[in-house]
Each structure stands twice: as structure tokens, then as C-alpha cells.
Motif scaffolding. Structure first.
Motif, short mmCIF file in Angstrom:
data_model
loop_
_atom_site.label_atom_id
_atom_site.label_comp_id
_atom_site.label_asym_id
_atom_site.label_seq_id
_atom_site.Cartn_x
_atom_site.Cartn_y
_atom_site.Cartn_z
N LEU A 120 -53.38 26.86 34.04
CA LEU A 120 -52.16 27.39 34.64
C LEU A 120 -50.99 27.34 33.65
O LEU A 120 -50.28 28.33 33.46
N TRP A 121 -50.78 26.18 33.04
CA TRP A 121 -49.66 26.06 32.10
C TRP A 121 -49.90 26.89 30.84
O TRP A 121 -48.96 27.52 30.32
N SER A 122 -51.13 26.92 30.35
CA SER A 122 -51.44 27.73 29.18
C SER A 122 -51.20 29.21 29.47
O SER A 122 -50.58 29.93 28.68
N GLY A 123 -51.69 29.66 30.64
CA GLY A 123 -51.50 31.05 31.02
C GLY A 123 -50.05 31.39 31.27
O GLY A 123 -49.57 32.47 30.89
N LEU A 124 -49.32 30.49 31.92
CA LEU A 124 -47.90 30.72 32.22
C LEU A 124 -47.09 30.91 30.95
O LEU A 124 -46.34 31.88 30.81
N TRP A 125 -47.24 29.98 30.00
CA TRP A 125 -46.47 30.09 28.77
C TRP A 125 -46.93 31.27 27.92
O TRP A 125 -46.11 31.88 27.21
N LEU A 126 -48.18 31.63 27.98
CA LEU A 126 -48.68 32.80 27.25
C LEU A 126 -48.05 34.08 27.80
O LEU A 126 -47.61 34.95 27.04
N VAL A 127 -47.98 34.19 29.12
CA VAL A 127 -47.35 35.37 29.75
C VAL A 127 -45.87 35.44 29.39
O VAL A 127 -45.34 36.51 29.06
N VAL A 128 -45.18 34.29 29.44
CA VAL A 128 -43.76 34.25 29.09
C VAL A 128 -43.55 34.70 27.65
O VAL A 128 -42.65 35.48 27.34
N LEU A 129 -44.39 34.21 26.73
CA LEU A 129 -44.28 34.58 25.32
C LEU A 129 -44.50 36.07 25.13
O LEU A 129 -43.72 36.76 24.44
N LEU A 130 -45.55 36.60 25.75
CA LEU A 130 -45.86 38.03 25.58
C LEU A 130 -44.75 38.91 26.17
O LEU A 130 -44.37 39.92 25.57
N LEU A 131 -44.22 38.52 27.33
CA LEU A 131 -43.15 39.31 27.94
C LEU A 131 -41.88 39.26 27.10
O LEU A 131 -41.18 40.28 26.94
N ALA A 132 -41.56 38.09 26.56
CA ALA A 132 -40.36 37.95 25.73
C ALA A 132 -40.47 38.81 24.48
O ALA A 132 -39.49 39.46 24.07
N ARG A 133 -41.62 38.85 23.87
CA ARG A 133 -41.81 39.68 22.68
C ARG A 133 -41.82 41.16 23.03
O ARG A 133 -41.30 41.99 22.28
#
Length: 373
Positions: A102-115
Motif C-alpha cells: 500500500l505505501w509503496s504503491g501510494l508513493w509511486l502513484v504520487v511520484l508519477l502524478l507529480a512528474r
């Protein structure tokens, strides 16, 4: 090994001190990732940077020893054989794998959206491109670098039943051998800096997980309770002195840096454990009970948020040594308060989400009665 009379329950003093230690460790981990030297000169020799390095990359590193030790101790306490550990492994698997993903996926989504949306740098590694790269970042090398602890812990937990197949003396022997290796050939904690399959788990993780296992299997809980309550001022004083001074010897002519670091953090662990008789009232306080229930959430949720806050403050006020040191002192506190407040609000609106993010551990007070079934 715990006696039969005590194997089913941990004495209140031991349980409360574990909660206190993990709460302190969670705060330390936030400060480990709160250094601001990279935002300014990048020179670790100036006074502001030296203070940050001495604290975050030396003294506060004892937090990782605490986390691995306590995780293994709680897993193995009261377990007499491989048949007893099955139920614990099922619960532990759920409490590790679910929040890790959950945390790995959450931060991955946040990173991809920010970029994607704003081409923003969140202080993480380069955003992955392609399915294989995304899966690698999700399962193996998470965007939130602190999750390496969970990944190593998952591997060690999965392998831990082997200790019941091997002769009883193997555990302490492995611990002694691993400790020597850790002092002289430490494994990088950052996953991308590890060089091969033999570093799939860090030597630090192996040593302190084994230490927790050995403590749970070989120390009678009643005796451990008595030891914890016994005031030994000389132990606290001597371990504190070594904990504070050994980092200053790193890289000196008589002590390799890795040895000084390992001995210092070991003595730091002894020092923090020995404090119980002097701070028992604090350890058993409601404040620690409330704050301690957020330890895992603080660990998993503080970064890269912390780096965003630090970068923003330095960008606004300027990259001076004074700003860098003040940001180092205050930004982690802001993030700690923000994580606790934000997840408390979410917990009242969507308690199941916070429970899952916390590995189905109770969160005091609004999820105190909801645990793993």
C-alpha cells in the motif's frame, strides 16, 4: 526460552518499554531523513552539517536496530517450536506485506502524478517508465526509501522458521558470526546501492533480527522483567558515553568507521533499554500509548513528504547554514504532527484505510479495538 508460565504473555514493563522504544525510533528515523545539507552547500564539514551528520547518520541510526530487534522478539516470544509459529507468521505476513504494498504503491502513484502533471521533483529517485520498471519500484525498490526495512523484514520473517529446523545452538552462533561481519563488512541500507543477490537482506537486518530471536527464545520473560526494572546506573552511564563518543572515532587510525559505527549503535541500544527504571512513569503514560500507536505510520508516511517540506523552506528563506539547521530541527516536527493529524482525520472518516496502512495494528484511540483477526 520463556518459561511456560510466562510464554503466553509479555510482562507489562517489557511491553510498555517496547512501545516506548519504537516510538522514539520512529522520531529518530524521521530526523535521519530530515538532513538539509544536500539543499545547501553539500559540504558535511561546516558546523551545521556536522551536527546533522553526527545526529542523523550516527546516533539516530540506533532506531533501525530497535525496529528489527523488537519485530523479531515479538514474533518469537512464547514460541516453543515450528508448530507454534504458523499462526504468528500468518498475522505477521498480513501486517507486513499489505502495508508494504500500500505505501509503496501510494508513493509511486504520487511520484508519477507529480512528474506527469507538474514535472515536479519530490526528492525521490527517477520516476520509472515501462511496466517492468514500475513493478520493480513497487515490489523491490520502493520510491519511499525507508520501506527497505519492511522488505528486509519480510524476507527474514519468511526464512525464520528454519531456525526451528536447525539445532538450538545455531541461533546464537549465527548471531555472533553475523555481528562480526556487520562490523567489518556492512551492507548498504539503500537497496539501489547493494551490489548483488547476496545483499538481498542487509547484514544489519540479519544481526538485529537474530538478536530479537535469541532474546525471545533464550531469555525467561520473568527474568527479563526483573532485569529491566533493576536500576544499574553504571550500565546506563557507560553505554551512554560509548554511544556518544564512538562516532567521533570513525575513520581514525585505530578503529575503522564501520566498527565505530556498529559499536556505537549497539551501545545506544543498550543505553535506551537500560533507561526503563528511570523513566518508567513516562513509559507507561497515556501520551506514549497514543503516540506509540502511530510509530509504524510515521515510519512509512514521513518520506518523501519531509524532503518536500525541507526543500520548500530552504527555497523560500535561502540556503544559509542557519536556515538549513533550523529546517533540520523543525521540519521533521511539522511532518510528524502533519502525519498524525492527517491520518487521525482519515481514521475517523475511513478507519479501514488507516488500519490497513498500519498493518492492521490498533491505532489509539479511534481504532484501538480493531486488530488482525
Amino acid at each position: 526460552m520463556a518459561s511456560s508460565s510466562t510464554s503466553s504473555s509479555i510482562p507489562p514493563a517489557v511491553s510498555a518499554h517496547i512501545r516506548f522504544l519504537t516510538a522514539v525510533a520512529a522520531v529518530m528515523v524521521v530526523y535521519i531523513h530530515g538532513t538539509t545539507v544536500g539543499f545547501t552547500s553539500g559540504d558535511w564539514s561546516d558546523p551545521s552539517a556536522w551536527i546533522q551528520g553526527y545526529l542523523s547518520h550516527n546516533l539516530f541510526h540506533v532506531s533501525l536496530l530497535i525496529f528489527f530487534f523488537c519485530s523479531a522478539f515479538l514474533l518469537f516470544v512464547g514460541v516453543d517450536g515450528i508448530g507454534d509459529i504458523g499462526g504468528k507468521l500468518r498475522k505477521r505476513g498480513r501486517s507486513l506485506i499489505v502495508p508494504y504494498l500500500l505505501w509503496s504503491g501510494l508513493w509511486l502513484v504520487v511520484l508519477l502524478l507529480a512528474r506527469l502533471v507538474g514535472n515536479l521533483d519530490l526528492g525521490a529517485q527517477e520516476a520509472p517508465s515501462g511496466v517492468e520498471a514500475v513493478l520493480y519500484r513497487l515490489f523491490v525498490d520502493p520510491v519511499a526509501g525507508q520501506l527497505w526495512f519492511l522488505r528486509d523484514l519480510i524476507v527474514l520473517t519468511a526464512l525464520s522458521p528454519l531456525l526451528f529446523v536447525l539445532p538450538r545452538w545455531v541461533g546464537p552462533a549465527l548471531l555472533a558470526a553475523a555481528y562480526v561481519v556487520w562490523l567489518w563488512v556492512p551492507t548498504p541500507t539503500v537497496i539501489e546501492n547493494r551490489s548483488g543477490w547476496w545483499e538481498i537482506v542487509s547484514t544489519e537486518a540479519i544481526v538485529w533480527f537474530l538478536a530479537g530471536v535469541v532474546a525471545a527464545r533464550f531469555l525467561d520473560l520473568d527474568k527479563l522483567d526483573r532485569i529491566l526494572r533493576d536500576r544499574r546506573a553504571w550500565v546506563s552511564l557507560a553505554s551512554c558515553v560509548g554511544y556518544l563518543l564512538l562516532p567521533l572515532a570513525k575513520g581514525g587510525p585505530f578503529m575503522p568507521a564501520s566498527v565505530a559505527f556498529g559499536l556505537s549503535t549497539t551501545l545506544g541500544f543498550v543505553f535506551l533499554v537500560s533507561l526503563y527504571p528511570w523513566i518508567a512513569r513516562l513509559v507507561h503514560s497515556e501520551v506514549v500509548a497514543r503516540f506509540g500507536s502511530f510509530s509504524f505510520l510515521l515510519y512509512a508516511g514521513h518520506y518523501p513528504t519531509l524532503k518536500i517540506v525541507g526543500l520548500s523552506v530552504v527555497a523560500i528563506l535561502g540556503p544559509s547554514a542557519e536556515v538549513a539547521l533550523a529546517t533540520y530541527a523543525l521540519a521533521p516536527l511539522v511532518v510528524i504532527i502533519g502525519v498524525i493529524f492527517g491520518l487521525s482525520v482519515l481514521g475517523r472518516v475511513w478507519p479501514g484505510a488507516v488500519l490497513a496502512l498500519n498493518g492492521y495494528r490498533p491505532v489509539y484511540p479511534f481504532l484501538a479495538s480493531r486488530t488482525v483477526k
